[in-house]
Design an enzyme around this catalytic site. Structure first.
Site, PDB file in Angstrom:
ATOM      1  N   ASP A 134       0.898  -1.357  -0.024  1.00 20.38           N
ATOM      2  CA  ASP A 134       0.146   0.415   0.081  1.00 20.38           C
ATOM      3  C   ASP A 134       0.652   1.407  -0.119  1.00 20.38           C
ATOM      4  OD1 ASP A 134      -2.322   1.417   0.205  1.00 20.38           O
ATOM      5  OD2 ASP A 134      -2.981  -0.259   1.422  1.00 20.38           O
ATOM      6  N   ASP A 191      -9.635   3.769  -3.672  1.00 20.21           N
ATOM      7  CA  ASP A 191     -11.059   2.218  -3.547  1.00 20.21           C
ATOM      8  C   ASP A 191     -12.153   2.262  -4.505  1.00 20.21           C
ATOM      9  OD1 ASP A 191      -8.194   2.152  -1.555  1.00 20.21           O
ATOM     10  OD2 ASP A 191      -9.592   1.863   0.134  1.00 20.21           O
TER      11      ASP A 191
HETATM   12  C1  GLA Z   1      -6.015   1.477   1.627  1.00 17.13           C
HETATM   13  C2  GLA Z   1      -6.062   0.217   0.040  1.00 17.13           C
HETATM   14  C3  GLA Z   1      -7.331  -0.286   0.275  1.00 17.13           C
HETATM   15  C4  GLA Z   1      -6.608  -1.296   2.150  1.00 17.13           C
HETATM   16  C5  GLA Z   1      -6.864  -0.108   3.075  1.00 17.13           C
HETATM   17  C6  GLA Z   1      -6.194  -0.593   4.326  1.00 17.13           C
HETATM   18  O1  GLA Z   1      -7.239   1.872   1.273  1.00 17.13           O
HETATM   19  O2  GLA Z   1      -6.528   1.632  -1.021  1.00 17.13           O
HETATM   20  O3  GLA Z   1      -7.057  -1.341  -0.521  1.00 17.13           O
HETATM   21  O4  GLA Z   1      -5.557  -1.730   1.723  1.00 17.13           O
HETATM   22  O5  GLA Z   1      -6.323   0.830   2.684  1.00 17.13           O
HETATM   23  O6  GLA Z   1      -6.404  -0.386   4.914  1.00 17.13           O
END
Ligand code: GLA
Length: 393
Positions: A134, A191
């Site tokens: 990430d 996301d």
């Molecule tokens: C980010 C990523 C997600 C997930 C969250 C976890 O938002 O884009 O896919 O992994 O972190 O905290």
């Protein structure tokens, strides 16, 4: 090949599996992961190709050990990650973990920036087969390419094949450098949430929003076997199913209907996206399981040419997209409107190779086959997508 270039036999087709985030978020436990592994076997998803079981954020203890090594949370993962990997492997599946290219994860747990070699060695020792990496935490002033290359190099240096999933949210065009730092896929957007659309300022992107982004980015050329554009994990199943939720045109804030789930899954397959299921498989309906195991859609996703589907025509109420396949093409007719609509398409305006004058059409929802001389038009329900596999005769 530079140091850290991908093993192209890894992820020769888009990775498929299950990830804990969309189902369990930060409340995930080792019991959830074991249950997910069991469910992948029992539901037939493993045998359909879903092989990676990935623990997302929040598996770590609050502090590293004195050597900067990550520790599993002693309450939620008391048996530790090596034992959990064994459990997953014993079921014929592969095991994935999460960290971040910053000092902390998005939920504030210790992460890997500056400790890449140590952590990559831990992952290899534990039996990790897939790393989602990430973009959260203090970056210590370093740019994305250098942060992601550091982990790519560390993974290349360990004696284990580990799929490297770059989760940089598309902020620094990872499709231009992801492959060169050893990545096998790279997130191209923020996301995805279990909604059709989100409003400006609201967290995440709905399914229709993501498709708008992907169309605008125009990055199909970046994708090929071994390196995949990633529009984020699946939200299929994370909402009312089987059409129980009657959608209101103005209501963009409720979870996905069955029609929207189908459009979501059909498009991820048309894109040739990584397919990481994000729903609780211990509690999934037959309709959701049937959708996730649709053999014709999965064959489109996993087509060996590895191309990304692209839009042929985009209008306010409907769109036509297609993807060249080894033996023809997949064509998607998407009704974006709120009424049933006739969506018109012809092979000449799509990726279908048009050498001959007769084509076999397979309807990927019903399994019906017919012949056409080129017309592919269909009547499509609101927010539904017709998907045809079209093969020249
Ligand atoms: C980010 C990523 C997600 C997930 C969250 C976890 O938002 O884009 O896919 O992994 O972190 O905290």
């Amino acid at each position: 090949m530079t140091d850290g270039a991908p093993n192209s036999y890894l992820a020769a087709t888009p990775p498929m599996g299950w990830n804990s985030w969309n189902a369990h978020s930060c409340a995930v436990t080792e019991g959830d992961i074991r249950a997910a592994a069991d469910a992948l076997v029992e539901t037939g998803l493993r045998d359909a190709g879903y092989e990676y079981v990935v623990v997302d954020d929040c598996w770590m203890a609050d502090e590293t050990d004195d050597g900067g090594r990550l520790r599993a949370d002693p309450t939620d993962f008391p048996d530790g990650m090596a034992a959990l990997a064994d459990y997953v492997h014993d079921r014929g599946l592969k095991f994935g973990l999460y960290s971040s290219a910053g000092r902390h994860t998005c939920q504030g747990y210790p992460a890997s920036l500056g400790r890449e070699r140590t952590h990559a060695e831990q992952f290899a020792d534990w039996g990790v087969d897939y790393l989602k990496y990430d973009n959260c935490g203090d970056h210590r002033g370093r740019d994305a390419v250098s942060r992601y290359a550091a982990m790519g190099d560390a993974l290349a240096a360990v004696d284990r094949d580990i799929v490297y999933s770059i989760c940089e949210w598309g902020q620094s065009a990872p499709w231009t450098w992801g492959r060169n730092v050893g990545g096998h896929c790279w997130r191209v957007t923020d996301d995805a949430v279990a909604k059709w659309q989100t409003s400006p300022g609201e967290f995440g992107l709905g399914i229709a929003d993501i498709l708008d982004r992907v169309a605008a980015l125009d990055i199909a050329a970046a994708q090929a076997p071994g390196g995949w554009n990633d529009p984020d994990m699946l939200q299929v199943g994370n909402g009312p199913e089987s059409g129980q939720a009657q959608h209101e045109p103005t209501d963009i804030h409720r979870p996905l209907t069955h029609a929207e789930n189908r459009t979501h899954f059909a498009f991820w397959c048309l894109l040739g996206a990584p397919l990481l299921v994000g729903t609780d498989l211990t509690d999934s309906s037959r309709a959701v399981l049937d959708l996730l195991t649709n053999e014709w859609l999965l064959a489109i996703d996993q087509d060996p040419l590895g191309l990304q589907g692209t839009p042929d025509r985009r209008e306010e109420t409907h769109e036509v997209w297609s993807k060249r396949l080894r033996d023809g093409a997949a064509v998607a007719l998407w009704n974006r409107g709120d009424d049933p609509a006739r969506v018109r398409a012809h092979v000449d305006d799509t990726s279908v190779p048009t050498a001959g004058d007769r084509y076999t059409v397979l309807d990927c929802w019903s399994g019906e086959r017919w012949e056409t001389r080129g017309d592919l038009s269909a009547t499509v329900d609101p927010r539904e997508t017709a998907v045809f596999r079209v093969t020249p005769q």
